[in-house]
Motif scaffolding. Structure first.
Motif, short mmCIF file in Angstrom:
data_model
loop_
_atom_site.label_atom_id
_atom_site.label_comp_id
_atom_site.label_asym_id
_atom_site.label_seq_id
_atom_site.Cartn_x
_atom_site.Cartn_y
_atom_site.Cartn_z
N UNK A 145 11.91 9.42 -3.83
CA UNK A 145 12.92 8.40 -4.07
C UNK A 145 13.58 7.93 -2.78
N UNK A 146 13.92 8.88 -1.91
CA UNK A 146 14.59 8.52 -0.66
C UNK A 146 13.66 7.72 0.25
N UNK A 147 12.44 8.21 0.42
CA UNK A 147 11.52 7.52 1.33
C UNK A 147 11.02 6.19 0.75
N UNK A 148 10.89 6.13 -0.56
CA UNK A 148 10.47 4.86 -1.17
C UNK A 148 11.59 3.83 -1.02
N UNK A 149 12.84 4.27 -1.15
CA UNK A 149 14.00 3.39 -0.95
C UNK A 149 13.99 2.80 0.46
N UNK A 150 13.65 3.61 1.44
CA UNK A 150 13.57 3.11 2.82
C UNK A 150 12.40 2.14 2.96
N UNK A 151 11.25 2.51 2.42
CA UNK A 151 10.05 1.70 2.58
C UNK A 151 10.16 0.36 1.86
N UNK A 152 10.95 0.31 0.79
CA UNK A 152 11.11 -0.91 0.01
C UNK A 152 12.08 -1.91 0.66
N UNK B 213 1.80 16.22 -1.60
CA UNK B 213 2.44 16.23 -0.28
C UNK B 213 1.70 15.33 0.70
N UNK B 214 0.37 15.41 0.71
CA UNK B 214 -0.39 14.59 1.65
C UNK B 214 -0.28 13.11 1.30
N UNK B 215 -0.28 12.80 0.02
CA UNK B 215 -0.11 11.40 -0.39
C UNK B 215 1.27 10.89 0.01
N UNK B 216 2.28 11.73 -0.09
CA UNK B 216 3.64 11.38 0.33
C UNK B 216 3.66 11.07 1.83
N UNK B 217 3.01 11.92 2.62
CA UNK B 217 2.94 11.70 4.06
C UNK B 217 2.19 10.41 4.37
N UNK B 218 1.09 10.20 3.66
CA UNK B 218 0.31 8.99 3.88
C UNK B 218 1.11 7.73 3.53
N UNK B 219 1.98 7.85 2.50
CA UNK B 219 2.81 6.71 2.09
C UNK B 219 3.79 6.35 3.20
N UNK B 220 4.41 7.34 3.81
CA UNK B 220 5.34 7.09 4.90
C UNK B 220 4.60 6.47 6.09
N UNK C 258 0.84 -1.21 0.00
CA UNK C 258 0.00 0.00 0.00
C UNK C 258 0.87 1.25 0.00
N UNK C 259 1.97 1.20 0.75
CA UNK C 259 2.89 2.34 0.79
C UNK C 259 3.41 2.69 -0.60
#
Length: 474
Positions: free
Chosen positions: A397-404, A354-361, A333-334
């Motif tokens: 890119x940075x936060x997706x790298x962490x989440x992945x 921005x809100x979608x980015x926050x929700x992804x984290x 989902x992230x």
């Protein structure tokens, strides 16, 4: 004369008996004469999860390339000192097992597999082709499974073809089209499969966004406006949940007998920099209690330098990933929320990037069991985490790298596409300071499908780890 007739009759009988015996010997007593759709579906889900999360394609290659994990001994793959025998599992299992079995379901008559089985099979086949093209580039696609020496299609042709395949899969999936059994991921919930189809369409839209922006926008609009929707919670996440040995998570099985991986220092340093509460999930404290903090292993070291970091003084990956029942998350989902954020940032769809980015984290935190709202808010409010609309690729890119973390193949694809975070090759790597941009084709392609292989690399570029793929423009 009678004796001659008896010999002749006996000889004929012997031949017949021998033939019958050979027929029996050549039968596999463990194989079913007529494969059943539920069994094929169960098998492909399990084998696909093993392929995605297993050693060859994940923690012995892509997890090292994106510096999620590092090797503390036998460091050749962490130094990119590999050959065209190193990446055969994704290719061989992808084609010979997954795509073959999924094609069987797709080609079944209606009485053997209703259209929901076929829609699921087409979805899983599309995901398999996506893994293959993301890793290798041009691949056999249109002729795969139809010819002994299939032609390769360019990556552009594969991506655009998969978008059409997923449209067809969506049209096949309907709650009124019959029940599905053997589904160990969604337990036959067709509405969740329909969400997965749209989430994969959105993923592909962003894969092609730097090369075919008009088609990418169209695909993003179609995926997000479809009535079935995309993932809307962590309950929609596409994953395979393991049980106990021998049906256990591949990383868990590996660490039962081996101890040659650590969480990467690059990841630990980033999580410390951001005061990221996922660190205790992603890593274990070193077994030497005197260390008292998380210590990552450096990537790209010689065997001696890697060993000298100390097995007891460095952090293994977290127990979350190393228990028998740890799930193999395949599409989270992230990830979908990050993709929606980027689609908005690119002007493809409407919304609040921005809100979608926050929700992804927040979805990533929840995925790993971190649900405290104050903890999440404090993290999001850090200047180094806040969304930067002027450089969405860096933020996402940075936060997706962490989440992945743990999903090496997709982390590798998105890192190449978004170019964040900036990673540096280790000191003993062998690519002149560069990091890999793809997998080698298996050496068997040169010997068994040489003409198609040569035609493909003539267009794509040399069969090197550093050759950039079509979608990777920077």
């Amino acid at each position: 004369m009678l004796k001659k007739i008896l010999y002749t009759t006996l000889f004929a009988f012997t031949l017949t008996s021998c033939s019958d015996t050979l027929d029996d010997i050549n039968k596999n007593p463990n194989a079913t004469e007529t494969p059943l759709a539920p069994y094929l579906l169960t098998g492909t889900l399990k084998q696909g999860a093993d392929l995605y999360w297993g050693s060859t394609n994940n923690f012995d290659s892509s997890l090292l390339f994106v510096q999620h994990w590092a090797k503390i001994q036998y460091t050749e793959p962490d130094r990119y000192d590999v050959s065209n025998t190193s990446f055969t599992t994704l290719w061989n299992t992808g084609y010979a097992t997954l795509i073959t079995d999924l094609n069987t379901i797709i080609n079944f008559p209606q009485e053997q597999a209703n259209s929901n089985y076929k829609g699921i099979a087409l979805t899983l086949r599309s995901w398999t082709f996506l893994l293959l093209t993301d890793a290798y580039g041009s691949i056999p696609y249109k002729e795969a499974g139809l010819k002994v020496t299939p032609a390769y299609n360019t990556q552009k042709e594969v991506y655009t073809g998969l978008l059409e395949d997923l449209k067809q899969a969506q049209s096949l999936l309907n709650t009124a089209n019959g029940a599905v059994t053997g589904d160990l991921s969604y337990q036959g919930d067709i509405l969740k499969w329909k969400k997965l189809v749209n989430s994969l369409r959105l993923r592909i839209a962003l894969r092609i966004s730097d090369k075919e922006p008009a088609l990418a926008k169209q695909a993003a609009i179609e995926a997000t406006s479809d009535a079935a929707g995309v993932f809307s919670s962590n309950n929609d996440t596409f994953k395979f949940t393991y049980t106990s040995s021998p049906q256990q998570n591949p990383a868990s099985a590996w660490f039962e007998t081996r101890d040659d991986y650590r969480i990467s220092k690059t990841m630990v340093d980033k999580l410390n920099e951001l005061s990221d509460p996922r660190l205790p999930v992603y890593a274990q404290l070193p077994s030497d209690a005197s260390v008292g903090k998380y210590v990552g292993g450096a990537n790209g070291l010689s065997n001696s330098d890697a060993n000298s970091q100390g097995f007891a003084k460095t952090s293994k990956p977290g127990t979350y990933f190393l228990t028998s029942s740890s799930p193999a998350v395949i599409v989270s989902y992230s990830e979908v929320l990050f993709n929606l954020s980027e689609a908005v940032a690119r002007g493809y769809i409407s919304g609040d990037a921005e809100q979608l980015y926050k929700n992804a984290i927040a979805a990533s935190f929840n995925q790993f069991g971190i649900t405290n709202a104050t903890v999440i808010t404090n993290y999001l409010n850090q200047a180094s985490v806040k969304y930067d609309a002027t450089n969405y690729a860096k933020s996402i890119g940075t936060q997706k790298w962490i989440a992945f973390y743990g999903q090496g193949l997709d982390a590798f694809a998105e890192w190449r596409r978004l170019d964040y975070p900036v990673l540096t090759a280790g000191p003993a790597t062998v690519l002149d300071g560069k990091l890999p941009s793809r997998f080698f084709y298996p050496g068997t392609e040169q010997s068994l499908n040489g003409n198609s292989y040569q035609a493909a690399i003539a267009i794509q570029g040399k069969d090197l780890l550093t050759t950039k793929l079509w979608f990777d423009v920077k």
